[in-house]
Design a protein around this motif. Structure first.
Motif, mmCIF file in Angstrom:
data_model
loop_
_atom_site.group_PDB
_atom_site.id
_atom_site.type_symbol
_atom_site.label_atom_id
_atom_site.label_comp_id
_atom_site.label_asym_id
_atom_site.label_seq_id
_atom_site.Cartn_x
_atom_site.Cartn_y
_atom_site.Cartn_z
ATOM 1 N N PHE A 26 34.310 42.172 37.884
ATOM 2 C CA PHE A 26 35.771 42.326 37.989
ATOM 3 C C PHE A 26 36.178 43.801 37.998
ATOM 4 C CE2 PHE A 26 35.702 37.915 36.240
ATOM 5 C CZ PHE A 26 36.382 37.313 37.274
ATOM 6 N N THR A 27 35.458 44.633 37.249
ATOM 7 C CA THR A 27 35.756 46.062 37.269
ATOM 8 C C THR A 27 35.448 46.651 38.638
ATOM 9 O OG1 THR A 27 35.299 46.255 34.894
ATOM 10 C CG2 THR A 27 35.254 48.287 36.192
ATOM 11 N N GLY A 28 34.342 46.221 39.242
ATOM 12 C CA GLY A 28 34.013 46.674 40.588
ATOM 13 C C GLY A 28 35.079 46.297 41.589
ATOM 14 N N ALA A 29 35.650 45.114 41.428
ATOM 15 C CA ALA A 29 36.725 44.687 42.324
ATOM 16 C C ALA A 29 37.974 45.543 42.127
ATOM 17 C CB ALA A 29 37.054 43.216 42.072
ATOM 18 N N GLU A 30 38.283 45.876 40.888
ATOM 19 C CA GLU A 30 39.452 46.717 40.619
ATOM 20 C C GLU A 30 39.261 48.118 41.189
ATOM 21 O OE1 GLU A 30 42.896 48.560 39.231
ATOM 22 O OE2 GLU A 30 42.430 46.448 39.645
ATOM 23 N N VAL A 31 38.041 48.630 41.149
ATOM 24 C CA VAL A 31 37.766 49.943 41.731
ATOM 25 C C VAL A 31 37.995 49.911 43.237
ATOM 26 C CG1 VAL A 31 35.921 51.606 42.239
ATOM 27 C CG2 VAL A 31 36.179 50.680 39.927
ATOM 28 N N GLN A 32 37.545 48.847 43.880
ATOM 29 C CA GLN A 32 37.701 48.732 45.332
ATOM 30 C C GLN A 32 39.129 48.447 45.749
ATOM 31 O OE1 GLN A 32 34.729 46.722 47.841
ATOM 32 N NE2 GLN A 32 33.816 46.089 45.901
ATOM 33 N N VAL A 33 39.801 47.606 44.993
ATOM 34 C CA VAL A 33 41.171 47.209 45.317
ATOM 35 C C VAL A 33 42.040 47.497 44.095
ATOM 36 C CG1 VAL A 33 42.670 45.383 46.194
ATOM 37 C CG2 VAL A 33 40.230 45.374 46.774
ATOM 38 N N PRO A 34 42.473 48.736 43.933
ATOM 39 C CA PRO A 34 43.258 49.092 42.753
ATOM 40 C C PRO A 34 44.489 48.199 42.596
ATOM 41 C CG PRO A 34 42.587 51.063 43.936
ATOM 42 C CD PRO A 34 42.221 49.897 44.809
ATOM 43 N N GLY A 35 44.702 47.766 41.362
ATOM 44 C CA GLY A 35 45.841 46.894 41.088
ATOM 45 C C GLY A 35 45.529 45.425 41.216
ATOM 46 N N SER A 36 44.281 45.080 41.570
ATOM 47 C CA SER A 36 43.941 43.669 41.756
ATOM 48 C C SER A 36 43.717 42.954 40.427
ATOM 49 C CB SER A 36 42.702 43.531 42.642
ATOM 50 O OG SER A 36 41.617 44.277 42.104
ATOM 51 N N TYR A 37 43.133 43.664 39.469
ATOM 52 C CA TYR A 37 42.838 43.044 38.173
ATOM 53 C C TYR A 37 43.206 43.983 37.026
ATOM 54 C CZ TYR A 37 39.874 39.722 40.746
ATOM 55 O OH TYR A 37 39.408 38.771 41.613
ATOM 56 N N ARG A 38 43.693 43.396 35.960
ATOM 57 C CA ARG A 38 43.837 44.096 34.675
ATOM 58 C C ARG A 38 42.841 43.427 33.729
ATOM 59 N NH1 ARG A 38 47.535 43.273 29.994
ATOM 60 N NH2 ARG A 38 47.517 45.219 28.785
ATOM 61 N N ILE A 39 41.815 44.157 33.334
ATOM 62 C CA ILE A 39 40.689 43.578 32.615
ATOM 63 C C ILE A 39 40.743 44.016 31.159
ATOM 64 C CG2 ILE A 39 38.173 43.375 32.558
ATOM 65 C CD1 ILE A 39 38.591 44.603 35.604
ATOM 66 N N ARG A 40 40.678 43.042 30.265
ATOM 67 C CA ARG A 40 40.765 43.335 28.839
ATOM 68 C C ARG A 40 39.720 42.532 28.075
ATOM 69 N NH1 ARG A 40 44.926 41.195 26.604
ATOM 70 N NH2 ARG A 40 45.313 42.732 24.969
ATOM 71 N N THR A 41 39.298 43.065 26.939
ATOM 72 C CA THR A 41 38.456 42.334 26.000
ATOM 73 C C THR A 41 39.214 42.220 24.685
ATOM 74 O OG1 THR A 41 37.382 44.390 25.267
ATOM 75 C CG2 THR A 41 36.312 43.161 27.061
ATOM 76 N N ALA A 42 38.994 41.128 23.984
ATOM 77 C CA ALA A 42 39.710 40.921 22.724
ATOM 78 C C ALA A 42 38.877 40.070 21.782
ATOM 79 C CB ALA A 42 41.063 40.247 22.979
ATOM 80 N N SER A 43 39.047 40.338 20.497
ATOM 81 C CA SER A 43 38.357 39.561 19.464
ATOM 82 C C SER A 43 39.363 39.176 18.387
ATOM 83 C CB SER A 43 37.226 40.392 18.840
ATOM 84 O OG SER A 43 37.769 41.460 18.065
ATOM 85 N N LEU A 44 38.931 38.311 17.476
ATOM 86 C CA LEU A 44 39.781 37.994 16.341
ATOM 87 C C LEU A 44 40.055 39.268 15.552
ATOM 88 C CD1 LEU A 44 38.009 34.726 15.131
ATOM 89 C CD2 LEU A 44 40.281 34.878 16.191
ATOM 90 N N ASP A 45 41.294 39.531 15.285
ATOM 91 C CA ASP A 45 41.724 40.702 14.512
ATOM 92 C C ASP A 45 41.453 42.024 15.214
ATOM 93 O OD1 ASP A 45 42.440 38.940 12.395
ATOM 94 O OD2 ASP A 45 40.371 38.991 11.668
#
Length: 320
Positions: A26-45
């Motif tokens: 997904f990061t590679g896709a965002e690099v190629q097509v800026p604005g296509s994905y906002r990628i986040r990671t999240a955990s409890l707390d």
């Protein structure tokens, strides 16, 4: 084009490759097509998590119940799925149904099942946990063979690298084949292994023989699918009697010589249908079937589709 939010859930005991594989796609896709994905990671707390291999991952944020729902919610697997935090299961149960796409990698399917998000679905997971998933959740249709399955808005994948295959398929759906192909080339993987491709090659599905003569025969079968692969011929290569060879091969590999040969020939023919423009007759000879009709019968028995139909469904589209 609307930006799609991709949220990857982190937890202690997560398999690092289940996270980083899809993340790189997904990061590679965002690099190629800026604005296509906002990628986040999240955990409890929002706390750092320790992966099953000992790597520490620092998430972008906490799993906040008030955050907007993601377009694509990715739930990886790992040892942490065996005894998950009840708060994580509760969060998935509440937020999973609101994601436009719900994705699991490896044993992440166990978390989704515990949250009730896979009821009535056809799903897959890592082969080693398929029986447990089916036993614990009889409301699911668990298929242990494919590398990934897409059932409506829910997609489940098998172990580790299959998460990359599934992520590439999602990017191809969103942004087109050329973007996905460029990412695949960068990661040095195939653009698209068919979702129903078996989790194991013929050699991985069978055990590797302990004795060198039998291992050499296994390798020779793989390299010469069109050769005479009868028991007598193979036994002669191993320097054993036919009876002794058949008994020893099964004892050391867990399958008979005939079944092993069938798997190798089917795998070889599938690969040629997917990757070449060769005709069915040519491929049937090259794969050891002899005639198109013999190959057709083998495909219908093993895959439920004739060779021509298999190629139509699973050969990647020609580049334009």
């Amino acid at each position: 084009m609307a930006q799609r939010t991709v949220l990857l859930v982190l937890f202690d005991g997560v398999q690092s490759l289940d996270v980083t594989g899809p993340l790189e796609v997904f990061t590679g896709a965002e690099v190629q097509v800026p604005g296509s994905y906002r990628i986040r990671t999240a955990s409890l707390d929002g706390a750092p998590v320790r992966t099953s291999s000992g790597l520490t991952l620092v998430p972008d944020a906490a799993l906040d119940p008030h955050d907007p729902d993601p377009h694509t919610l990715v739930v990886p697997g790992g040892r942490g799925t065996r005894d998950p935090d009840a708060r994580l299961t509760d969060w998935l149960r509440e937020h999973g149904p609101r994601a436009e796409r719900l994705v699991s990698v490896c044993t992440g399917a166990i978390l989704l099942a515990e949250a009730g998000l896979l009821d009535g679905r056809r799903v897959t997971t890592h082969w080693a946990y398929s029986a447990k998933l089916a036993r614990d959740h009889p409301e699911l249709e668990v298929d242990p063979d494919p590398i990934y399955i897409r059932d409506g808005t829910v997609s489940t994948s098998a172990g580790v690298t299959s998460g990359i295959d599934l992520a590439l398929a999602l990017v191809e759906e969103d942004l087109g084949r050329e973007v996905a192909l460029t990412i695949a080339r960068h990661l040095v993987v195939f653009l698209r292994r068919p979702g129903n491709q078996a989790q194991f090659s013929a050699q991985l599905a069978a055990q590797t023989a302990r004795r060198e003569p039998l291992r050499d025969v296994q390798q020779w079968i793989t390299e010469h699918p069109a050769a005479d692969l009868g028991v007598e011929t193979l036994a002669a290569r191993a320097g054993l009697s036919s009876r002794h060879f058949a008994r020893a091969f099964r004892a050391e590999t867990g399958t008979t010589p005939g079944r092993y040969v069938d798997r190798v020939r089917l795998e070889h023919a599938r690969r040629l249908l997917e990757d070449t423009a060769g005709g069915v007759e040519e491929i049937s000879r090259a794969s050891g079937y002899g005639t198109p009709e013999a190959m057709r019968r083998a495909f219908l028995k093993a895959l439920g589709a004739a060779p021509a139909e298999y190629r139509r469904r699973f050969r990647p589209a020609a580049r334009t």
